[in-house]
Every structure is written in structure tokens, then in C-alpha cells.
Design an enzyme around this catalytic site. Structure first.
Site, PDB file in Angstrom:
ATOM      1  N   ASP A  34     126.863 -63.317 -17.132  1.00  0.00           N
ATOM      2  CA  ASP A  34     128.226 -63.846 -17.283  1.00  0.00           C
ATOM      3  C   ASP A  34     128.423 -64.962 -16.269  1.00  0.00           C
ATOM      4  OD1 ASP A  34     131.185 -64.050 -17.396  1.00  0.00           O
ATOM      5  OD2 ASP A  34     131.022 -62.206 -18.565  1.00  0.00           O
ATOM      6  N   GLY A  39     135.452 -64.012 -17.759  1.00  0.00           N
ATOM      7  CA  GLY A  39     135.119 -62.634 -17.380  1.00  0.00           C
ATOM      8  C   GLY A  39     135.499 -62.386 -15.919  1.00  0.00           C
ATOM      9  N   ASP A  59     125.178 -68.988 -16.782  1.00  0.00           N
ATOM     10  CA  ASP A  59     125.778 -69.658 -17.939  1.00  0.00           C
ATOM     11  C   ASP A  59     124.737 -69.685 -19.050  1.00  0.00           C
ATOM     12  OD1 ASP A  59     126.592 -71.465 -19.846  1.00  0.00           O
ATOM     13  OD2 ASP A  59     127.270 -72.978 -18.411  1.00  0.00           O
ATOM     14  N   SER A  78     131.921 -65.722 -24.592  1.00  0.00           N
ATOM     15  CA  SER A  78     132.790 -66.768 -25.160  1.00  0.00           C
ATOM     16  C   SER A  78     134.215 -66.548 -24.681  1.00  0.00           C
ATOM     17  CB  SER A  78     132.815 -66.731 -26.698  1.00  0.00           C
ATOM     18  OG  SER A  78     133.704 -67.743 -27.180  1.00  0.00           O
ATOM     19  N   GLY A 105     116.834 -67.385 -28.989  1.00  0.00           N
ATOM     20  CA  GLY A 105     115.493 -67.741 -28.505  1.00  0.00           C
ATOM     21  C   GLY A 105     114.903 -66.625 -27.650  1.00  0.00           C
ATOM     22  N   ALA A 117     128.494 -61.234 -31.551  1.00  0.00           N
ATOM     23  CA  ALA A 117     129.928 -60.956 -31.613  1.00  0.00           C
ATOM     24  C   ALA A 117     130.586 -62.110 -32.351  1.00  0.00           C
ATOM     25  CB  ALA A 117     130.502 -60.826 -30.210  1.00  0.00           C
ATOM     26  N   TYR A 148     136.829 -72.728 -31.549  1.00  0.00           N
ATOM     27  CA  TYR A 148     136.367 -71.337 -31.546  1.00  0.00           C
ATOM     28  C   TYR A 148     135.832 -70.962 -32.930  1.00  0.00           C
ATOM     29  CZ  TYR A 148     136.626 -66.238 -30.735  1.00  0.00           C
ATOM     30  OH  TYR A 148     136.351 -64.902 -30.594  1.00  0.00           O
ATOM     31  N   TYR A 162     117.766 -67.544 -37.980  1.00  0.00           N
ATOM     32  CA  TYR A 162     116.712 -66.860 -37.207  1.00  0.00           C
ATOM     33  C   TYR A 162     116.249 -65.600 -37.935  1.00  0.00           C
ATOM     34  CZ  TYR A 162     116.174 -69.571 -32.947  1.00  0.00           C
ATOM     35  OH  TYR A 162     115.839 -70.548 -32.044  1.00  0.00           O
TER      36      TYR A 162
END
Ligand code: UDP
Length: 313
Positions: A34, A39, A59, A78, A105, A117, A148, A162
Site C-alpha cells: 500500500d 489507506g 506504489d 485504488s 505480471g 476488485a 474510476y 491475461y
């Protein structure tokens, strides 16, 4: 056999921190990433002495390196309240796009199960009600919420790419309005805003005429749904939320009643592109995960109120 390892991005956030608790309780080791943009350390400091918990201030829009094996990656980083993503529009776009790419990745490298999420915001201001997963949504890409909504829509597309191209084992949770302890009182959402205003005896600020609806899910129910989805084998998006719908003005009245407050309601301008209705169709979650919310709003609100009272002491 060693413990399973889960990486939770956004693990110091409201939902992320509850997930860290749950995964540790399920016997996993948790690595929480985080950058503390929205947060808070106070959400996770109770875990600092726990040998199965590691916090790394990071980050996730940058290349993520984790030395150990990783079995699960839950990408929850986010900003998530309208005020937060209006304050941090570029960071919101970056964590939904670049951050999702980096987290995917890592999942590919470690052959982990990946859970995104996502959000009811992918449905935008919906023209179908209630919203089921096969509805494609009604989103304004250049409106204030677009940062967003489009980031999350991109994140879903990237996750499916993916899954299809790299055969990654992925899940997509479309999370509807959720509340409970560890929400920030100042995150600008209706629920903490109303509770704070009611507790201070100030007027409750209802935007528009308050006829817009939302459906509020208690955090423990949501976390149960996320966990069931994680251990399922479902790759298509699954709505998770409480289907009990209420208008915002009735919700404000409910908060006034539950707090025994003398506050009144005042009406303010409705923000641009504010969804007029929102209610999850949770048929898929019921069928696939055998899941549905258990905590009714009054019960959940009482617990949440108590939490806010404690934090204000
Ligand atoms: N809202 C309100 N007063 C507030 C904050 C929000 O009337 O002080 C309204 C907002 O316009 C929306 C609903 O309450 O219609 C839920 O807003 P929230 O910010 O909780 O999240 P959203 O569901 O829109 O993402």
C-alpha cells in the site's frame, strides 16, 4: 507443507485490511502492499506483531518484486470513494491500469491465482435494473467519475486478456457499496458523511432530491463473498453486494433515527453523472458461490456507529 502466501494490494485500505485479517485467519501468510494514498496504518497496525503479516509501503504502479512464492494476488489498490478519485484522478487511472498490469505480471511470474476488485461503477448510470453481470453499462468516459469507471473497466479487460492469452487463473469481483468499521469518516461517501453529520448535530447533506438509490452491504458479508470467489474456479465477473435497496433520503432518515440525532436534512446539488439507481442482481453469486449477505442494514449500521464513536474518542 508451508503456508500459502497472499499478496493484497491496497491492503491498508478499508476492504484490503479486512481481507488481510481474513486471509491470516484462513492460515495464510499475507504481504500487504500500500502506498497509503487513501489507506491508513491504523487499519493494519494490529497485525504488525503477527509473524504471518508483512507490510511494504509501495506504489503498485511500479514493477512489483516479491522474492517468495505467491499463491494468491488480490488487487484492491485504488481510491474508491467519489471524493477520493476526484482528488486523485491520475493516480486512480494509473492504479487501475498500470497497477493492474503490474499485479497481473506478478501473478503470471508466480503462477498465482489473481482476483481483481472491480466495482458496480462499471455499470455507470445503469439503464438496466437491477444490474446483472451481462449488462455492459452506461458510462461517461470523460465525466468526473470516468477516471474510476474506465480504469476499472480497463482492469477487467486486462484481467480477461491475461486469462485468455496467458491462461492465468483469474477472478473478477464487482463490488457494490460496502460499509463497516475502518471506513474513513472523511471519505465523502454518503454513509460516513451522514453518520458524522448526525453525530455532530449538523444537517445531513443529501445530494439532489435524494430519490437516487443505493444498496449497502456490510463488510463481513462482502469479505466472505470475496473469499468464496477466490477459492472458486469462476473467471467471469461476479456481483457482490447486498440487494436491499434504499433511496438516499430514506437512508439519511434512517441514520438520524439510529443515532437519535436532532439533525435535519438539507438538499445540495447532485454531482454530475451520479447513478440514479443501483442494486446488484446476485443470482450468480448465489448459484456459483452459495453466497448471500447475512447482516441486515440496521445490525451493520449499529456496529459501524460504535466504531465511529470509538475512533472519535
Ligand atoms: N450523497 C449524498 N450526500 C453526501 C454524500 C453522498 O446525498 O454527503 C449521495 C451521492 O450523491 C450518491 C449517494 O449518496 O447519490 C451515494 O454516494 P457515495 O458517495 O456513498 O457513493 P457512490 O455510490 O455514488 O459511489
Amino acid at each position: 507443507m508451508g503456508k500459502k502466501v497472499a499478496v493484497v494490494t491496497g491492503g491498508a485500505g478499508f476492504l484490503g485490511s479486512h481481507l488481510c485479517d481474513r486471509l491470516i485467519n484462513e492460515g495464510m501468510k499475507v504481504i500487504c502492499l500500500d502506498n497509503l494514498l487513501t489507506g491508513r496504518i491504523s487499519n493494519i497496525e494490529h497485525l504488525f506483531q503477527n509473524e504471518n503479516f508483512q507490510f511494504i509501503m509501495f506504489d503498485v504502479t511500479n514493477y512489483i518484486h516479491v522474492p517468495s512464492d505467491v499463491n494468491y494476488i488480490l488487487h484492491f489498490a485504488s481510491p474508491a470513494s467519489p471524493i477520493d478519485y476526484l482528488r486523485f484522478p491520475i493516480q486512480t487511472l494509473k492504479v487501475g491500469s498500470l497497477g493492474t498490469h503490474k499485479a497481473l505480471g506478478l501473478a503470471k511470474e508466480k503462477k498465482s491465482i489473481f482476483l481483481l476488485a472491480s466495482t458496480s461503477e462499471v455499470y455507470g448510470d445503469p439503464l438496466v435494473h437491477p444490474q446483472s453481470e451481462d449488462y455492459w453499462g452506461n458510462v461517461n468516459p470523460v465525466g468526473p467519475r470516468g477516471v474510476y469507471d474506465e480504469a476499472k473497466r480497463f482492469a477487467e479487460a486486462m484481467t480477461m486478456a491475461y486469462h485468455r492469452y496467458h491462461a492465468l487463473n483469474t477472478r473478477i469481483a464487482r463490488i457494490f457499496n460496502t460499509y463497516g468499521p475502518r471506513m474513513r469518516l472523511d471519505d465523502g461517501r454518503a454513509l460516513p458523511a451522514f453518520i458524522w453529520q448526525a453525530m455532530k448535530g449538523e444537517d445531513l447533506t443529501v445530494f439532489g432530491n435524494g430519490s437516487q438509490t443505493r444498496s449497502f452491504c456490510y463488510v463481513d458479508d462482502l469479505v466472505e463473498g470475496i473469499f468464496r470467489l477466490l477459492i472458486s474456479n469462476e473467471h467471469q465477473p461476479v456481483n457482490l453486494g447486498n440487494s436491499e435497496e434504499i433511496s438516499i433520503v430514506d437512508f439519511a432518515k434512517e441514520i438520524i433515527r439510529l443515532t437519535d440525532s436532532k439533525s435535519k436534512i438539507v438538499f445540495k446539488e447532485l454531482p454530475l453523472d451520479d447513478p440514479r439507481v443501483r442494486q446488484p442482481d446476485i443470482t450468480r453469486a448465489r448459484n456459483i458461490l452459495n453466497w448471500e449477505p447475512k447482516v441486515n442494514r440496521e445490525e451493520g449500521l449499529k456496529i459501524t456507529l460504535e466504531y465511529f464513536k470509538q475512533t472519535l474518542k
